[in-house]
Enzyme design. Structure first.
Site, PDB file in Angstrom:
ATOM      1  N   HIS A 100       0.810  -1.224   0.000  1.00 51.93           N
ATOM      2  CA  HIS A 100       0.000   0.000   0.000  1.00 51.93           C
ATOM      3  C   HIS A 100       0.843   1.274   0.000  1.00 51.93           C
ATOM      4  O   HIS A 100       0.289   2.366  -0.130  1.00 51.93           O
ATOM      5  CB  HIS A 100      -0.965   0.006   1.188  1.00 51.93           C
ATOM      6  CG  HIS A 100      -2.273   0.662   0.869  1.00 51.93           C
ATOM      7  ND1 HIS A 100      -3.407   0.520   1.649  1.00 51.93           N
ATOM      8  CD2 HIS A 100      -2.649   1.473  -0.155  1.00 51.93           C
ATOM      9  CE1 HIS A 100      -4.407   1.207   1.124  1.00 51.93           C
ATOM     10  NE2 HIS A 100      -3.970   1.796   0.024  1.00 51.93           N
ATOM     11  N   ASP A 123      -9.845  -0.220   3.949  1.00 55.41           N
ATOM     12  CA  ASP A 123      -8.663  -0.837   4.547  1.00 55.41           C
ATOM     13  C   ASP A 123      -8.965  -1.237   5.985  1.00 55.41           C
ATOM     14  O   ASP A 123      -9.829  -0.646   6.638  1.00 55.41           O
ATOM     15  CB  ASP A 123      -7.528   0.206   4.527  1.00 55.41           C
ATOM     16  CG  ASP A 123      -6.142  -0.378   4.655  1.00 55.41           C
ATOM     17  OD1 ASP A 123      -5.983  -1.428   5.292  1.00 55.41           O
ATOM     18  OD2 ASP A 123      -5.196   0.241   4.138  1.00 55.41           O
ATOM     19  N   HIS A 125      -6.535  -0.856   8.087  1.00 52.78           N
ATOM     20  CA  HIS A 125      -5.597   0.027   8.774  1.00 52.78           C
ATOM     21  C   HIS A 125      -5.752   1.462   8.287  1.00 52.78           C
ATOM     22  O   HIS A 125      -6.233   1.713   7.184  1.00 52.78           O
ATOM     23  CB  HIS A 125      -4.162  -0.440   8.529  1.00 52.78           C
ATOM     24  CG  HIS A 125      -3.937  -1.893   8.807  1.00 52.78           C
ATOM     25  ND1 HIS A 125      -4.097  -2.864   7.827  1.00 52.78           N
ATOM     26  CD2 HIS A 125      -3.593  -2.535   9.943  1.00 52.78           C
ATOM     27  CE1 HIS A 125      -3.849  -4.052   8.359  1.00 52.78           C
ATOM     28  NE2 HIS A 125      -3.542  -3.886   9.637  1.00 52.78           N
ATOM     29  N   ASP A 127      -3.105   3.650   7.892  1.00 52.08           N
ATOM     30  CA  ASP A 127      -1.943   4.064   7.101  1.00 52.08           C
ATOM     31  C   ASP A 127      -1.648   5.553   7.307  1.00 52.08           C
ATOM     32  O   ASP A 127      -1.310   6.271   6.364  1.00 52.08           O
ATOM     33  CB  ASP A 127      -2.144   3.735   5.625  1.00 52.08           C
ATOM     34  CG  ASP A 127      -2.258   2.232   5.382  1.00 52.08           C
ATOM     35  OD1 ASP A 127      -1.884   1.466   6.281  1.00 52.08           O
ATOM     36  OD2 ASP A 127      -2.736   1.835   4.298  1.00 52.08           O
ATOM     37  N   HIS A 140       4.321   1.249   4.039  1.00 62.21           N
ATOM     38  CA  HIS A 140       2.928   1.022   3.623  1.00 62.21           C
ATOM     39  C   HIS A 140       1.935   1.476   4.688  1.00 62.21           C
ATOM     40  O   HIS A 140       0.756   1.647   4.388  1.00 62.21           O
ATOM     41  CB  HIS A 140       2.687  -0.446   3.230  1.00 62.21           C
ATOM     42  CG  HIS A 140       2.606  -1.412   4.380  1.00 62.21           C
ATOM     43  ND1 HIS A 140       1.958  -2.621   4.278  1.00 62.21           N
ATOM     44  CD2 HIS A 140       3.100  -1.376   5.641  1.00 62.21           C
ATOM     45  CE1 HIS A 140       2.058  -3.281   5.421  1.00 62.21           C
ATOM     46  NE2 HIS A 140       2.740  -2.543   6.256  1.00 62.21           N
ATOM     47  N   ASP A 227      -7.386  -1.798  -0.146  1.00 67.94           N
ATOM     48  CA  ASP A 227      -6.469  -2.798   0.384  1.00 67.94           C
ATOM     49  C   ASP A 227      -7.288  -4.056   0.651  1.00 67.94           C
ATOM     50  O   ASP A 227      -8.301  -4.004   1.355  1.00 67.94           O
ATOM     51  CB  ASP A 227      -5.843  -2.260   1.683  1.00 67.94           C
ATOM     52  CG  ASP A 227      -4.737  -3.142   2.228  1.00 67.94           C
ATOM     53  OD1 ASP A 227      -4.839  -4.379   2.101  1.00 67.94           O
ATOM     54  OD2 ASP A 227      -3.790  -2.594   2.807  1.00 67.94           O
ATOM     55  N   ASP A 229      -6.839  -6.356   2.594  1.00 70.99           N
ATOM     56  CA  ASP A 229      -6.977  -6.732   4.007  1.00 70.99           C
ATOM     57  C   ASP A 229      -8.134  -5.997   4.679  1.00 70.99           C
ATOM     58  O   ASP A 229      -8.444  -6.258   5.836  1.00 70.99           O
ATOM     59  CB  ASP A 229      -5.672  -6.565   4.785  1.00 70.99           C
ATOM     60  CG  ASP A 229      -5.263  -5.123   5.077  1.00 70.99           C
ATOM     61  OD1 ASP A 229      -6.133  -4.226   5.101  1.00 70.99           O
ATOM     62  OD2 ASP A 229      -4.056  -4.890   5.298  1.00 70.99           O
ATOM     63  N   GLU A 272      -2.028  -5.071  -1.992  1.00 75.19           N
ATOM     64  CA  GLU A 272      -1.691  -6.014  -0.914  1.00 75.19           C
ATOM     65  C   GLU A 272      -2.145  -7.448  -1.184  1.00 75.19           C
ATOM     66  O   GLU A 272      -2.345  -8.227  -0.247  1.00 75.19           O
ATOM     67  CB  GLU A 272      -2.227  -5.529   0.441  1.00 75.19           C
ATOM     68  CG  GLU A 272      -1.615  -4.213   0.929  1.00 75.19           C
ATOM     69  CD  GLU A 272      -0.213  -4.329   1.514  1.00 75.19           C
ATOM     70  OE1 GLU A 272       0.317  -5.456   1.560  1.00 75.19           O
ATOM     71  OE2 GLU A 272       0.358  -3.287   1.912  1.00 75.19           O
TER      72      GLU A 272
END
Length: 300
Positions: A100, A123, A125, A127, A140, A227, A229, A272
């Site tokens: 990412h 996402d 997360h 980031d 990332h 992303d 994830d 990712e």
């Protein structure tokens, strides 16, 4: 979504995170027949191939709090230039990652063509770390912060300007793991974050309605940074930083279908995908299915 011609760019960068294999993500997504899916939907599609990137074997970590800073910065500059050329040709840039950190380059290449770019960050997360707040030093986890103008100058100034986006034009969806520094920055900047709590409580339809409203207000373009994830690991096992309790496969399709109906997305990246950690290319297949929904595929 208006059938604007699409340019695919592969970004096989794996220096922004700590687990090997995500450099094969673009190939995995291609192998899952992404281009064929878009052609079936009536799009004219070109594949511009992959941006040449460095490998860990040919690189040296000079800063533990900003791992592979020089190499990631160079790769993102190259990506930004390629993206900008695609936009200048009035085509839709669609990027396959890669980790990412590549979003630094994608957004840099896109935002120079818009007065006020909106961003949907899909996402697990945030980031939103910097070299000072990151527990890992992996870039990332810094890409959205850099795009907002926060962090190391080599990342923040990608493309030769900063910031790329304003906090009020950014929405995070699916968040369920944040570091302390990220939480503080979110509160400081007033960024709208839809955690899994909001998705569970409000439902994905309402979350996406609100997200689309926010990123469409006073903006002239919207970038989707997705992303894999962000989805639950049961649906997407092939990611480097899985977090349990994520967005479901069907909720993600609904989100993409609503974005297609809103006809606001002007660029996108899917990142990712790590085939080494995957099961029978399942995560890349999910990416292609979501790409289909984003570009207008419907059940009926």
């Amino acid at each position: 979504m208006k059938k604007k011609p699409i340019s695919i760019i592969g970004m096989p960068l794996d220096l922004g995170q700590g687990r090997r294999g995500v450099d094969m993500g673009p190939s995995a997504i291609r192998y899952a027949t992404a281009q064929d899916e878009l052609i079936k939907l009536g799009y004219e599609v070109e594949d511009l191939g992959d941006i040449l990137t460095s490998s860990p074997e040919s690189s040296v970590i000079e800063h533990q709090n900003l791992k592979y800073l020089k190499e990631v910065s160079l790769a993102c500059e190259q990506l930004a230039d390629s993206i900008s050329k695609v936009v200048e040709r009035d085509r839709f840039p669609l990027v396959f990652g890669g980790d990412h950190s590549i979003a630094i380059g994608t957004i840099a290449g896109v935002a120079k063509h818009y007065e006020n770019l909106g961003v949907i960050w899909y996402d697990a997360h945030g980031d939103l770390n910097t070299g000072e707040t990151s527990p890992s030093g992996n870039i990332h986890g810094m890409s959205l912060a850099a795009s907002l103008g926060i962090g190391h100058p080599a990342l923040v100034r990608c493309g030769g300007y900063a910031p790329k986006v304003r906090p009020e034009n950014v929405v995070l969806v699916g968040i369920r793991e944040l570091d302390q520094g990220e939480k503080e920055l979110i509160r400081e900047l007033g960024i709208r974050v839809f955690t899994m709590h909001e998705i569970d409580r409000l439902g994905m339809a309402r979350v996406m309605d609100e997200a689309i409203h926010i990123v469409s207000k006073n903006t002239d373009g919207v970038h989707l940074s997705l992303d894999l994830d962000g989805l639950d690991p049961k649906d997407c096992p092939g990611v480097g930083t899985p977090v349990p309790g994520g967005i479901s496969y069907r909720e993600s399709h609904l989100a993409m279908e609503m974005l297609a109906e809103a006809n606001k997305i002007t660029s996108a990246e899917f990142v990712e995908v790590n085939p080494i950690l995957d099961q029978s290319n399942q995560t890349a297949k999910v990416a292609v299915a979501l790409i289909g929904s984003l570009f207008g595929k419907k059940i009926l």
